[in-house]
Design an enzyme around this catalytic site. Structure first.
Site, PDB file in Angstrom:
ATOM      1  CB  CYS A   1     -10.430   5.699 -10.426  1.00  0.00           C
ATOM      2  SG  CYS A   1      -8.997   5.514 -11.483  1.00  0.00           S
TER       3      CYS A   1
ATOM      4  CB  CYS B   1     -13.809   3.078 -10.179  1.00  0.00           C
ATOM      5  SG  CYS B   1     -13.773   1.435 -10.916  1.00  0.00           S
TER       6      CYS B   1
ATOM      7  CG  ASN C   1      -2.854   7.008  -3.523  1.00  0.00           C
ATOM      8  OD1 ASN C   1      -2.183   7.168  -2.509  1.00  0.00           O
ATOM      9  ND2 ASN C   1      -2.693   5.962  -4.317  1.00  0.00           N
TER      10      ASN C   1
ATOM     11  CB  SER D   1      -4.515  -4.081 -12.306  1.00  0.00           C
ATOM     12  OG  SER D   1      -5.457  -3.726 -11.334  1.00  0.00           O
TER      13      SER D   1
ATOM     14  CD  GLU E   1      -0.742  12.002 -16.064  1.00  0.00           C
ATOM     15  OE1 GLU E   1      -0.299  13.150 -15.931  1.00  0.00           O
ATOM     16  OE2 GLU E   1      -1.441  11.441 -15.206  1.00  0.00           O
TER      17      GLU E   1
ATOM     18  CB  SER F   1      -9.732  -3.379  -8.974  1.00  0.00           C
ATOM     19  OG  SER F   1      -8.486  -3.038  -9.505  1.00  0.00           O
TER      20      SER F   1
HETATM   21  N1  SAH Z   1      -8.649  -0.577 -14.589  1.00  0.00           N
HETATM   22  C1  SAH Z   1      -7.722  -1.421 -13.898  1.00  0.00           C
HETATM   23  C2  SAH Z   1      -6.382  -0.743 -13.649  1.00  0.00           C
HETATM   24  C3  SAH Z   1      -6.550   0.466 -12.805  1.00  0.00           C
HETATM   25  S1  SAH Z   1      -5.598   1.137 -11.621  1.00  0.00           S
HETATM   26  C4  SAH Z   1      -8.335  -1.892 -12.604  1.00  0.00           C
HETATM   27  O1  SAH Z   1      -9.430  -1.470 -12.286  1.00  0.00           O
HETATM   28  O2  SAH Z   1      -7.754  -2.707 -11.942  1.00  0.00           O
HETATM   29  C5  SAH Z   1      -4.861   0.132 -10.523  1.00  0.00           C
HETATM   30  C6  SAH Z   1      -5.482   0.113  -9.125  1.00  0.00           C
HETATM   31  O3  SAH Z   1      -5.614   1.389  -8.491  1.00  0.00           O
HETATM   32  C7  SAH Z   1      -6.880  -0.452  -9.175  1.00  0.00           C
HETATM   33  O4  SAH Z   1      -7.010  -1.419  -8.181  1.00  0.00           O
HETATM   34  C8  SAH Z   1      -7.728   0.761  -8.869  1.00  0.00           C
HETATM   35  O5  SAH Z   1      -8.988   0.397  -8.401  1.00  0.00           O
HETATM   36  C9  SAH Z   1      -6.870   1.474  -7.870  1.00  0.00           C
HETATM   37  N2  SAH Z   1      -7.257   2.850  -7.634  1.00  0.00           N
HETATM   38  C10 SAH Z   1      -8.003   3.655  -8.406  1.00  0.00           C
HETATM   39  N3  SAH Z   1      -8.133   4.862  -7.847  1.00  0.00           N
HETATM   40  C11 SAH Z   1      -7.451   4.815  -6.709  1.00  0.00           C
HETATM   41  C12 SAH Z   1      -7.179   5.777  -5.700  1.00  0.00           C
HETATM   42  N4  SAH Z   1      -7.659   7.006  -5.778  1.00  0.00           N
HETATM   43  N5  SAH Z   1      -6.417   5.398  -4.672  1.00  0.00           N
HETATM   44  C13 SAH Z   1      -5.899   4.135  -4.596  1.00  0.00           C
HETATM   45  N6  SAH Z   1      -6.096   3.212  -5.511  1.00  0.00           N
HETATM   46  C14 SAH Z   1      -6.875   3.535  -6.560  1.00  0.00           C
END
Ligand code: SAH
Length: 341
Positions: free
Chosen positions: A111, A108, A287, A188, A84, A211
């Site tokens: 996520c 994580c 989220n 990121s 996506e 992150s």
């Molecule tokens: N793998 C990379 C890119 C991922 S997503 C990373 O870890 O940075 C981008 C951001 O969204 C990251 O900071 C991730 O931790 C965050 N993220 C993941 N799940 C989330 C959620 N449910 N709500 C808000 N942010 C979230």
């Protein structure tokens, strides 16, 4: 596939097919505008036959539009893998949020991308395709592109797919192509330390976004398994190195999880570890992901936390949530078609 090739590689490819070099430009432009091979009028049929198997093979299996004009597509590649990508509309232009892997193995706790583990890495061209799709769907030409910014914040961990991701960065910033400056690209990462050094040493200058999500290793380990491999201290040292090499301000993402990492003491601790760094903190109230129990901090409290950080000398903002109604917000992307509500 064609989109994995730089312009120079495409010229070699065309020559290897026994075709004149000028065909490379035509092919390159057609692929970058996401044109249907059959409909390209300036290419002879026998040439099309030769390149068919290497041309774009993707299928848009869903294209959703949010109330806030955010768009999300699910792209299916040749092997049936789906990723996506999201288009975000801002005052200054359009940003595409690209996925870098099919699934993710970082685990994580909050996520959606990691729910089914990692299926495979995306190739450079498959990442590029996500940008080009939106660019052409907005009616752009190669000279007049519509996409201004890219964030590598979709599904996957970019630094766990280092070779393909850096090739993508070269392709997407190449002047012959869509020519998006690295200054307008944010990568990121959950903090794969050796590859942060590598990125700096390899001469990249994208905005590095970490992150972080916790002010200490103990808490971080409970929500991010990668914290068992690298300490926050090591990540911060790598960030200092990246800053020295590139002069680019580091961005820290901090997803606010109710009752987990949003307490006053934790915010103070966060300010302490970041003190004196040229950085910015992006607060993201978590989220919702339906398979996960964690809840986001409410926005009012998030704004208060941003204010508290500012008072402690740390630049901070609360990220606007966009596209939540189509499961297109941070942490909601997956390797299947996430539905509209
Ligand atoms: N793998 C990379 C890119 C991922 S997503 C990373 O870890 O940075 C981008 C951001 O969204 C990251 O900071 C991730 O931790 C965050 N993220 C993941 N799940 C989330 C959620 N449910 N709500 C808000 N942010 C979230």
């Amino acid at each position: 596939m064609i989109l994995d090739m730089s312009f120079a590689e495409m010229e070699e490819y065309v020559l290897s097919l026994g075709e004149p070099k000028f065909r490379a430009k035509q092919l390159f432009e057609a692929a970058y505008l996401f044109k249907d091979l059959e409909k390209i009028s300036n290419l002879p049929q026998n040439f099309k036959e030769k390149v068919k198997k290497d041309y774009l093979f993707y299928e848009i299996v869903a294209h959703l539009r949010s109330k806030d004009e955010t768009e999300k597509v699910a792209i299916k590649f040749a092997d049936g893998s789906i990723v996506e990508s999201v288009l975000l509309k801002y005052k200054y232009g359009y940003t595409v949020c690209v996925s870098t892997q099919v699934g993710c193995r970082m685990g994580c706790k909050f996520c959606a991308s990691t729910l089914n583990g990692l299926k495979r890495n995306l190739s450079a061209g498959e990442i590029l395709a996500q940008v080009l799709f939106f660019n052409s769907s907005l009616g752009a030409t190669l000279k007049q592109r519509k996409i201004t910014n890219i964030v590598l914040m979709g599904c996957g961990e970019p630094l766990d797919n280092y070779e393909n991701v850096t090739k993508f960065l070269r392709l997407v910033s190449a002047p012959e192509g869509i020519n998006i400056s690295q200054r307008n690209i944010s990568l990121s990462t959950c903090g794969i330390v050796p590859n942060i050094y590598k990125l700096a040493d390899d001469g990249f200058s994208v905005t590095l976004t970490i992150s972080l999500h916790a002010p200490n290793d103990e808490l971080r380990k409970t929500i991010m398994p990668i914290a068992n491999a690298y300490k926050i201290e090591e990540i911060l040292k790598a960030c200092d190195y990246y800053f020295e090499k590139t002069g680019r301000r580091i961005c820290f993402e901090y997803s606010l999880i109710d009752g987990v990492n949003d307490g006053q003491e934790q915010i103070k601790e966060l300010a302490t570890i970041l003190k004196g760094k040229t950085c910015h903190v992006n607060l993201i109230p978590l989220n919702s992901v339906k398979e996960k129990k964690l809840i986001g901090t409410n926005r009012k409290k998030a704004y208060k936390i941003a204010g508290d950080l500012e008072k402690l000398g740390i630049s901070a903002t609360v990220r606007r949530t966009m596209g939540e109604d189509i499961e297109g917000a941070c942490g909601q992307l997956r390797n299947r078609v996430g539905g509209a509500k």
